[in-house]
Design a protein around this motif. Structure first.
Motif, PDB file in Angstrom:
ATOM      1  N   GLU A   1     -10.192   6.166   1.409  1.00 47.59           N
ATOM      2  CA  GLU A   1      -8.799   6.307   0.983  1.00 47.59           C
ATOM      3  C   GLU A   1      -7.959   5.117   1.442  1.00 47.59           C
ATOM      4  OE1 GLU A   1      -7.501  10.009   2.520  1.00 47.59           O
ATOM      5  OE2 GLU A   1      -8.712  11.226   1.148  1.00 47.59           O
ATOM      6  N   GLN A   2      -8.186   4.673   2.674  1.00 44.43           N
ATOM      7  CA  GLN A   2      -7.424   3.533   3.179  1.00 44.43           C
ATOM      8  C   GLN A   2      -7.769   2.251   2.424  1.00 44.43           C
ATOM      9  OE1 GLN A   2      -4.926   3.533   5.344  1.00 44.43           O
ATOM     10  NE2 GLN A   2      -5.085   5.764   5.455  1.00 44.43           N
TER      11      GLN A   2
ATOM     12  N   GLU B   1      -4.789  -1.465  -3.718  1.00 42.65           N
ATOM     13  CA  GLU B   1      -3.577  -1.385  -4.535  1.00 42.65           C
ATOM     14  C   GLU B   1      -2.486  -2.300  -3.990  1.00 42.65           C
ATOM     15  OE1 GLU B   1      -2.535   2.690  -4.598  1.00 42.65           O
ATOM     16  OE2 GLU B   1      -4.244   3.317  -5.840  1.00 42.65           O
ATOM     17  N   ASP B   2      -2.350  -2.347  -2.677  1.00 44.09           N
ATOM     18  CA  ASP B   2      -1.343  -3.226  -2.079  1.00 44.09           C
ATOM     19  C   ASP B   2      -1.642  -4.694  -2.367  1.00 44.09           C
ATOM     20  OD1 ASP B   2      -0.034  -1.048  -1.095  1.00 44.09           O
ATOM     21  OD2 ASP B   2      -0.952  -1.155   0.904  1.00 44.09           O
TER      22      ASP B   2
ATOM     23  N   LEU C   1       0.485  -7.461  -4.278  1.00 39.48           N
ATOM     24  CA  LEU C   1       0.800  -8.722  -3.606  1.00 39.48           C
ATOM     25  C   LEU C   1       0.429  -9.919  -4.474  1.00 39.48           C
ATOM     26  CD1 LEU C   1       1.774 -10.140  -1.040  1.00 39.48           C
ATOM     27  CD2 LEU C   1      -0.572  -9.993  -0.167  1.00 39.48           C
ATOM     28  N   ARG C   2      -0.732  -9.831  -5.144  1.00 40.40           N
ATOM     29  CA  ARG C   2      -1.151 -10.926  -6.017  1.00 40.40           C
ATOM     30  C   ARG C   2      -0.185 -11.097  -7.184  1.00 40.40           C
ATOM     31  NH1 ARG C   2      -6.947 -10.297  -8.599  1.00 40.40           N
ATOM     32  NH2 ARG C   2      -5.808  -8.613  -9.638  1.00 40.40           N
ATOM     33  N   ALA C   3       0.278  -9.999  -7.737  1.00 39.59           N
ATOM     34  CA  ALA C   3       1.262 -10.088  -8.817  1.00 39.59           C
ATOM     35  C   ALA C   3       2.551 -10.729  -8.321  1.00 39.59           C
ATOM     36  CB  ALA C   3       1.535  -8.698  -9.382  1.00 39.59           C
ATOM     37  N   GLY C   4       2.948 -10.396  -7.124  1.00 36.92           N
ATOM     38  CA  GLY C   4       4.150 -10.999  -6.559  1.00 36.92           C
ATOM     39  C   GLY C   4       3.988 -12.483  -6.322  1.00 36.92           C
TER      40      GLY C   4
END
Length: 623
Positions: free
Chosen positions: A519-520, A526-527, A531-534
């Motif tokens: 789960e982690q 997802e984070d 971050l890559r999109a940002g």
């Protein structure tokens, strides 16, 4: 009830009535007959007076002192009884190990059905090799019923003290030594301990919340039994998770018949499977024995709660069972048994009566309503102070838990919400009090022989037992069983038990380790995607900024070129001004040095000429 007990009941009732009359007079005087304020004070006192008294008693508690010459020793005076319906689970093995480390004279393990019996044998054999000085006995009933399992073990107990423990509790290294100190008092018949829930690491937020709720549930119980036992020796129950009792009580002629066939509500419902610890507590009090709570770090009994899957249904099922027990047992103590009216007058108020009226969602709402309608509520700040008091009082019983686990302090709001939600659980339990199933455990799925009830099975088993070695005893399976004297099936059952244990280990590994990690990692993935999109957006913005900057630089160059002439003139004027200033500065410095260079001699004033001498001329000044 004896005549002396009846007299004690009468005196206690007189004292209780006097206290009620006193409070009534005081409240009438304070409220000037304002109805809302009067009932607010009545409800406030009913709810919080016991908290204040319990808090004082909690800090006045003292554990039993260490005797100079102990009467009881674990190695010769203690038999441990472990009823289990899940021996393949890893907790049972840890329970057996922690118990054996204390070195009791005998350990009796009682399972249900032949299949669980065969699963238990490998663990007992392993323990026999590791602890050769302990006598191990393993047997089973043909009904999944804890009371029948304990009753089967009673006939094999030949020590002065018996310790009953569940199959998922764990003791510290000095547990038995500390508990036995209470029995130095000859009138103590039952001893309770300090219960603590094992806090698991690596849990997700949802699992952490339920684990915290289970831990605070027992923490509140610890506070109450330590406090009330200090006041008048009473408790609402000595938990069956682990308790120590004199064997003569278990072997009393009246104990087992009532223990294995307890009915309730005028005999219409039963026999009971749960509530076994409540029966023991009432029987001890009814027969004149005292109860002692050993509350110290050495007497900590650790257990597992709030982590078994499915989390919320398992724990909520346990809560329903516990609250149904409260309705059945407390009413029995007050109405049917009635011994507490003579021996535990404070507990009548602080435990039995208040437990029947303690609906936090209802009482807190009524307190706020009555206070808001009373003349005492002079401002919103006064109402806010009452809310603050309510929240503060909810931290008292669980302060020890959050002190030991400060990282769970952010979960405190969930504890408060569950306290109010528990009111609805309690109401539902009242409407279903006749349900005496052991909710939280699937006992109906345990394979037993329905052709024999627990008692007849116990009687036949007691006469047919085999031995592994001189220090252990194993009751043989039923001759009618297909595994009786079979040369291979016993070994196959043992292998099956080991495989079942491996399955359980795999499930625990997946649930406790792999699933939280997975789960982690998913959340981390997802984070990182976000971050890559940002970062892509940042790169695009940087390119746009660079292009705009190049245009600005080019425009600045053009403007600078157009103003070159004006710039040269300004620069020339600046240089000229600087040169003139330098000349002025040099002239000023030269003039200053010239003045400072004049030296005037210091000569005394001329004296008047003597007779015949010419007058002196003027002195020369040299520069």
């Amino acid at each position: 009830m004896a005549a002396t007990d009846k007299l004690s009941v009468l005196l206690n009732l007189v004292v209780m009535a006097s206290v009620l009359v006193y409070f009534d007079k005081v409240f009438v005087l304070i409220t000037a007959r304002d109805t809302h304020l009067y009932w607010f004070l009545v409800l406030f006192a009913w709810r919080y007076l016991r908290l204040v008294v319990n808090l004082v008693a909690f800090w006045h508690y003292k554990p039993s002192p260490k005797p100079n010459k102990p009467t009881y020793f674990a190695t010769k005076d203690v038999t441990a009884v472990i009823p289990t319906v899940d021996p393949a689970r890893g907790w049972f093995h840890e329970t057996l190990e922690s118990c054996a480390q204390q070195g009791p004279a005998k350990i009796i393990v009682i399972t249900a059905g032949d299949e669980l019996f065969d699963q238990t044998i490998p663990f007992i054999r392993e323990a026999e090799k590791k602890y050769p000085n302990i006598e191990f006995v393993v047997d089973r009933t043909q009904v999944a019923n804890k009371r029948e399992q304990v009753a089967l073990a009673v006939e094999d107990i030949d020590t002065a003290i018996t310790v009953l423990l569940d199959d998922h509790v764990f003791w510290g290294p000095r547990f038995l030594e500390t508990v036995l100190r209470a029995f130095e008092a000859p009138d103590v018949g039952l001893v309770g301990t300090n219960k603590r829930v094992r806090r698991h690491d690596g849990l997700g937020l949802w699992a952490r919340i339920w684990n915290m709720l289970g831990a605070t549930y027992l923490c509140r119980h610890n506070f109450e039994i330590r406090a009330t036992n200090t006041v008048d020796g009473g408790v609402f129950v000595v938990s069956g998770r682990t308790c120590a009792i004199r064997t003569e009580i278990l072997q009393h002629p009246d104990f087992l018949p009532g223990y294995t066939n307890e009915r309730f509500f005028f005999g219409l419902f039963g026999p009971l499977n749960p509530d076994d610890d409540n029966y023991c507590t009432r029987f001890v009090v009814r027969n004149g024995w005292k109860i002692r709570i050993e509350y110290s770090e050495d007497s900590v009994m650790e257990t597992v709660l709030g982590v078994e899957s499915p989390l919320y249904t398992k724990f909520l099922g346990q809560c329903q069972r516990w609250v149904r027990t409260t309705w059945r047992s407390n009413i029995c103590s007050l109405v049917t048994d009635r011994t507490v009216w003579a021996s535990q007058p404070y507990c009548v108020y602080a435990v039995y009566l208040t437990s029947l009226t303690n609906f936090a969602a209802v009482t807190d709402s009524l307190l706020l309503y009555l206070f808001a309608r009373s003349p005492a509520c002079v401002s919103p700040a006064a109402l806010a102070a009452l809310v603050g008091w309510m929240l503060l009082t909810k931290t008292v019983k669980v302060f020890d838990y959050f002190r030991r686990h400060p990282r769970d302090i952010p979960l405190f709001p969930f504890y408060v919400l569950f306290a109010y939600f528990h009111s609805f659980i309690k109401l539902w339990a009242l409407f279903t009090f006749w349900d005496c199933t052991w909710s939280g455990r699937a006992l109906d799925k345990i394979k037993v022989d329905p052709s024999e009830d627990g008692r007849s099975r116990r009687s036949s088993a007691s006469t047919t037992r085999g031995s592994h070695n001189n220090n252990s005893k194993r009751r043989s399976p039923n001759p009618s069983s297909s595994s009786y004297n079979h040369p291979h099936l016993s070994a196959l059952h043992a292998i099956h038990a080991r495989i079942s244990a491996l399955h359980a280990q795999h499930d625990r590994h997946i649930g406790a380790y792999q699933q939280p990690v997975l789960e982690q990692l998913k959340a981390l993935n997802e984070d990182l995607v976000r971050l890559r999109a940002g970062q892509g957006a940042i790169g695009e913005n940087q390119e746009a900024i660079r292009a705009e900057m190049e245009q600005v630089v080019a425009l600045v160059g053009e403007v600078t070129g157009a103003m070159a002439g004006e710039g040269d003139i300004a620069e020339g004027m600046s240089r000229l001004d600087g040169a003139v200033a330098a000349v002025e500065e040099k002239c000023k410095a030269w003039s200053s040095r010239a003045v400072e260079g004049v030296q005037l001699p210091r000569t005394p004033p001329p004296s008047p000429p003597r007779d015949g001498e010419p007058q002196a001329g003027k002195a020369r000044v040299s520069v």
